[in-house]
Design an enzyme around this catalytic site. Structure first.
Site, PDB file in Angstrom:
ATOM      1  N   GLU A   1      37.602  41.296  30.218  1.00 32.68           N
ATOM      2  CA  GLU A   1      38.978  41.277  29.688  1.00 32.68           C
ATOM      3  C   GLU A   1      39.150  42.089  28.409  1.00 32.68           C
ATOM      4  O   GLU A   1      40.257  42.164  27.876  1.00 32.68           O
ATOM      5  CB  GLU A   1      39.411  39.832  29.447  1.00 32.68           C
ATOM      6  CG  GLU A   1      39.415  39.010  30.721  1.00 32.68           C
ATOM      7  CD  GLU A   1      40.070  37.658  30.564  1.00 32.68           C
ATOM      8  OE1 GLU A   1      39.946  37.063  29.479  1.00 32.68           O
ATOM      9  OE2 GLU A   1      40.691  37.198  31.543  1.00 32.68           O
TER      10      GLU A   1
ATOM     11  N   TRP B   1      39.894  32.704  38.728  1.00 33.27           N
ATOM     12  CA  TRP B   1      38.844  33.066  39.690  1.00 33.27           C
ATOM     13  C   TRP B   1      37.596  32.204  39.525  1.00 33.27           C
ATOM     14  O   TRP B   1      36.652  32.322  40.280  1.00 33.27           O
ATOM     15  CB  TRP B   1      38.471  34.548  39.530  1.00 33.27           C
ATOM     16  CG  TRP B   1      37.612  34.851  38.324  1.00 33.27           C
ATOM     17  CD1 TRP B   1      37.799  34.378  37.057  1.00 33.27           C
ATOM     18  CD2 TRP B   1      36.435  35.661  38.279  1.00 33.27           C
ATOM     19  NE1 TRP B   1      36.831  34.858  36.219  1.00 33.27           N
ATOM     20  CE2 TRP B   1      35.974  35.648  36.943  1.00 33.27           C
ATOM     21  CE3 TRP B   1      35.726  36.399  39.215  1.00 33.27           C
ATOM     22  CZ2 TRP B   1      34.841  36.348  36.528  1.00 33.27           C
ATOM     23  CZ3 TRP B   1      34.594  37.091  38.801  1.00 33.27           C
ATOM     24  CH2 TRP B   1      34.161  37.068  37.475  1.00 33.27           C
ATOM     25  N   ASP B   2      37.597  31.326  38.493  1.00 34.91           N
ATOM     26  CA  ASP B   2      36.402  30.544  38.176  1.00 34.91           C
ATOM     27  C   ASP B   2      35.904  29.715  39.358  1.00 34.91           C
ATOM     28  O   ASP B   2      34.749  29.300  39.394  1.00 34.91           O
ATOM     29  CB  ASP B   2      36.668  29.609  36.984  1.00 34.91           C
ATOM     30  CG  ASP B   2      37.169  30.335  35.752  1.00 34.91           C
ATOM     31  OD1 ASP B   2      38.020  31.230  35.909  1.00 34.91           O
ATOM     32  OD2 ASP B   2      36.729  30.005  34.650  1.00 34.91           O
TER      33      ASP B   2
ATOM     34  N   LYS C   1      33.345  41.979  27.623  1.00 32.03           N
ATOM     35  CA  LYS C   1      33.422  40.559  27.287  1.00 32.03           C
ATOM     36  C   LYS C   1      32.404  39.786  28.116  1.00 32.03           C
ATOM     37  O   LYS C   1      31.810  38.820  27.670  1.00 32.03           O
ATOM     38  CB  LYS C   1      34.830  40.060  27.598  1.00 32.03           C
ATOM     39  CG  LYS C   1      35.034  38.574  27.318  1.00 32.03           C
ATOM     40  CD  LYS C   1      36.458  38.148  27.656  1.00 32.03           C
ATOM     41  CE  LYS C   1      36.697  36.697  27.334  1.00 32.03           C
ATOM     42  NZ  LYS C   1      38.030  36.242  27.746  1.00 32.03           N
ATOM     43  N   GLN C   2      32.253  40.182  29.385  1.00 29.13           N
ATOM     44  CA  GLN C   2      31.435  39.394  30.305  1.00 29.13           C
ATOM     45  C   GLN C   2      30.941  40.289  31.432  1.00 29.13           C
ATOM     46  O   GLN C   2      31.360  41.433  31.556  1.00 29.13           O
ATOM     47  CB  GLN C   2      32.258  38.261  30.884  1.00 29.13           C
ATOM     48  CG  GLN C   2      33.418  38.717  31.732  1.00 29.13           C
ATOM     49  CD  GLN C   2      34.513  37.668  31.831  1.00 29.13           C
ATOM     50  OE1 GLN C   2      35.423  37.672  31.004  1.00 29.13           O
ATOM     51  NE2 GLN C   2      34.411  36.802  32.811  1.00 29.13           N
TER      52      GLN C   2
END
Ligand code: BGC
Length: 807
Positions: free
Chosen positions: A494, A355-356, A615-616
């Site tokens: 994640e 998805w980056d 994580k993010q």
């Protein structure tokens, strides 16, 4: 460190891998790591060459289980040049005394230079200057030059120039147990006396790859030298040893002009023949380099970001522009490829597409939209596979994979190695269905930036409708809540793959996913309204899209469920608030860097799923992707109140619970904090800017640059700080410039019209390029609007109010 130079003094084996990744040279088609020509792959050096789309699938038997992986293949090493003096063993860094050593990367005209002086075991001192580039002007060409000066000796040397097909994928330590052989030999060949060539084939995907190299040696006057040429060839390797005499103090120059073709290239029959012929016709190094330089000069005119007040920020932004462009240039627009998350600079994530792209396209959309278009076509060509995946999983529409490679099937591994524990652990990350929302968002934003309705009509709309349809089928209506819910998926975080102790993967009602779905269900209808009715009819017939489905999308845009907890914080997913709090201080004290808390916890026998940790950025992504106005409209339509403090509270809450184990997270937080906490935003921006060049994750960048982060920092400048956004037909600016960016200039293009944007002395000047087929465009700040015709400029005074405009 100057504005356009990345310089490393002294050789350092521990950071050579990082330097190789950061000094990779590429042109949007082909990219080669900055490995020294004279070194083979070992623990310090890793020559790697990658071409977009050149994947191969292999099976490894792991503990009796077949594990299938598709990799972006490391292609034959075209760099090889080895120096032998007086018939002795080839010079290697480890065997000589280095008197000086500089490794330099020219960002402006991507060129790698190594300059070294060394003393060998016989006391001979030699200077070697090596330069290389991968041509931005001629997509199949690269050039290498060695200038050799014997400082205190004269004698006979031999330079071995080779093309080496015996390479494997061995660049990532964690993948060492997996099959890394991807190439089968086809044949070596010579073309006349100067050109050697090699053809190989990928073992499963049957792709032919050929390289050819023309070797010439020139004396100090520039005259071509007669050299002795000894050929040696094997089925997967070919070399020419060039023997000649050198004289003390007299430099000799070698040119290795390389060509590169694969069977995916247009205008080629036999790739070997094509590479050989192209090498025979190739101009000399100086002329080829000049062409490369001119091509980059042109690119910089369209892509540069000029920050005169901060040298470090300037250097890093340009490094990012240079690398992003070396992976995605106008040459990429001709290819069938997505954006590999780690560029073409290393083997992490096996060259897969995630998805980056969501972080990459905003920069491309406003500079090289034809590249975004082509990258979106990569998805369109894999729509059939996405439809099949949806069907197999019991859904409708198109379900694109979390990790995508050659043909668009799911490439996410089901097991991955935890380097901390040495154990293979289950990987459920394929449940990140949000990639489908990202693809939808990317198409829509490309269309906003370009107004390319032909693309929308021919390809984009079909993907968008099929994605909306997928979401409508994975969602279910919960009559108790009178809302739609989505179960069994993961958000971008994640660390949370499932509920603690659950046997099934996935979570319920990931807020980011649900809100994206509500948004896209509405936009899907707008898309239809943009197309001519005949096209709408044809599309609806083709997809058998019924009125009831459209009604359901409309309903979903009003009734998706969004979980909240505490005093109005958006819950990352349902049930988040009942997870345990982690003792962050204790983990920081014990481990120092806790970015990868998942690995730490699992290695301790614990489970990250148990805790309130991320994580993010996950729920926080919403504030990154949508403006406050947009988000307020989405929530309003959903019947949820987005209080004045919801954003701030939600951002702060997760900020305290996020380890930033993905550097994408720094980009997101820098973006969302720009409006609420400018100092903290700038801090995160600097971390994101440094993350690859300073390798803040301690070892990941050597496995490939982070395309999302590099592009994301460029987007932060244009979108979060300069405040660029598109509102209808207007390119608007809502500046929130940090002190370091008070003077800022960058180029972009809006709907085909190239413009220059300049902030200085509390004003913003936008000028439209005078030439070309540009059309008038509208630009604005706040309520103030101007129409710009080619050659026009307009100036906006940025008073306090403009600086502070939010929302
Ligand atoms: C991140 C993902 C990202 C992937 C590839 C992972 O570490 O968590 O969000 O897509 O890396 O860059």
């Amino acid at each position: 460190m100057k504005g356009f130079l990345l310089t490393y003094e002294g050789f350092d084996p521990a950071t050579e891998g990082l330097r190789e990744a950061l000094t990779s040279t590429g042109n949007g088609y082909l990219c080669t790591r900055g490995a020294a020509e004279w070194e083979d792959a070992d623990r310090v050096h890793y020559p790697g060459t990658y071409v977009h789309g050149a994947y191969n699938r292999e099976t490894t038997i792991l503990g009796g289980l077949p594990v299938l992986n598709e990799d972006l293949v490391n292609l034959p090493n075209w760099l090889v040049l080895k120096l032998r003096i007086e018939g002795e063993a080839a010079i290697r860094l480890a065997d000589v005394e280095l008197l000086s050593y500089r490794h330099e990367y020219d960002i402006r005209h991507p060129t790698l230079v190594r300059e070294l002086r060394f003393r060998d075991h016989a006391g001979r001192e030699t200077t070697l200057r090596s330069r290389r580039f991968v041509s931005m002007a001629d997509v199949h060409h690269a050039g290498l030059e060695w200038t050799l000066t014997p400082e205190n000796w004269s004698g006979r040397v031999e330079i071995v120039s080779a093309l080496d097909g015996r390479v494997t994928n061995r660049g990532v330590a964690r993948y060492q147990q997996l099959e890394g052989r991807h190439l089968d030999p086809v044949s070596p060949r010579t073309f006349g006396s100067e050109v050697i060539a090699l053809k190989v084939q990928t073992r499963q995907s049957n792709l032919y790859v050929s390289e050819a190299a023309r070797n010439r040696v020139f004396d100090h006057t520039g005259a071509l030298m007669e050299v002795q040429r000894d050929l040696y060839q094997m089925e997967d390797y070919i070399q020419q040893a060039l023997g000649f005499d050198v004289h003390q103090g007299s430099p000799v120059r070698l040119e290795k002009m390389v060509t590169f073709f694969t069977s995916r290239d247009p205008a080629a029959s036999d790739t070997l023949e094509r590479a050989g012929t192209s090498a025979l016709r190739y101009v000399g190094f100086a002329e080829a380099l000049q062409r490369h330089v001119s091509a980059w000069d042109e690119l910089w005119r369209n892509c540069d970001i000029h920050v005169p007040n901060d040298d470090r920020v300037q250097l890093l932004l340009r490094t990012h522009i240079s690398h992003v462009t070396q992976v995605c240039s106008h040459h990429t627009a001709d290819l069938d490829t997505g954006v590999p998350a780690r560029g073409l600079n290393g083997e992490a994530y096996r060259g897969h597409v995630f998805w980056d792209e969501l972080y990459v396209y905003p920069f491309l959309n406003l500079r090289t939209p034809e590249v975004t278009r082509s990258l979106l076509m990569y998805r369109y060509r894999r729509l059939g596979e996405a439809q099949a995946m949806a069907k197999d999983a019991g859904y409708r529409g198109a379900m694109f994979p979390w990790q995508s490679g050659s043909d668009g099937r799911e490439e996410t591994q089901r097991l991955h190695l935890n380097p901390l524990s040495g154990r293979w652990e289950e990987d459920l990350s394929h449940n990140q269905r949000h990639v489908n929302a990202a693809i939808f968002y990317n198409i829509w934003n490309y269309v906003q930036a370009t107004r390319d309705l032909a693309f929308l009509s021919d390809y984009g709309a079909e993907m968008m409708l099929e994605i909306a349809r997928f979401w409508a089928s994975i969602a279910h209506f919960n009559p108790e809540r009178s809302r739609y819910e989505i179960h069994g998926v993961m958000g971008p975080d994640e660390f949370h793959e499932k509920y603690p102790g659950a046997s099934e993967g996935g979570l319920n009602n990931n807020a980011y996913t649900n809100v994206m779905v509500a948004w896209l269900c509405q936009v899907a209808q707008d898309v239809l309204a943009l197309l001519p009715s005949s096209r709408v009819e044809a599309l609806r017939r083709r997809l058998n899209l019924q009125d009831e489905e459209l009604d359901r999308w409309d309903d979903m845009s009003r009734r998706m469920f969004v979980p909240f907890h505490g005093d109005g914080v958006i819950s990352q997913f349902e049930g988040w608030e009942s997870l345990e709090e982690l003792d962050w201080d204790a983990y920081r004290a014990k481990y120092g860097n806790i970015q990868r808390l998942d690995r730490i916890l699992r290695a301790e026998g614990d489970d990250p799923n148990r805790y309130q940790l991320a994580k993010q950025a996950d729920a926080v992504m919403l504030f990154f992707l949508f403006s406050p106005d947009q988000l307020a409209r989405i929530f309003d339509r959903l019947g949820y109140e987005l209080g004045p403090d919801t954003a701030r509270k939600t951002i702060e809450y997760y900020d305290q619970r996020t380890s930033h184990g993905s550097t994408l997270s720094f980009v997101t937080y820098a973006g969302v904090l720009a409006a609420y906490d400018p100092a903290s935003s700038w801090e995160r921006f600097l971390v994101a800017l440094e993350s690859d060049v300073s390798d803040i994750q301690g070892g990941t960048t050597q496995e490939g640059i982070h395309m999302g982060v590099m592009s994301g920092t460029l987007d932060l400048v244009q979108r979060s700080y300069a405040g660029t956004h598109i509102q209808g037909d207007v390119l608007s600016f809502r500046p929130r410039l940090p002190p370091q960016l008070q003077r800022l200039r960058f180029a972009m293009q809006f709907r085909g019209t190239p413009i220059q944007v300049e902030f200085s002395d509390s004003s913003l000047t936008v000028s439209a390029h005078p030439e070309g087929a540009s059309r008038p465009i509208k630009v604005g700040v706040g309520e103030e609007l101007h129409e710009l015709c080619p050659g026009d400029a307009c100036r906006f005074a940025l008073d306090q109010e403009h600086d502070l405009v939010r929302g």
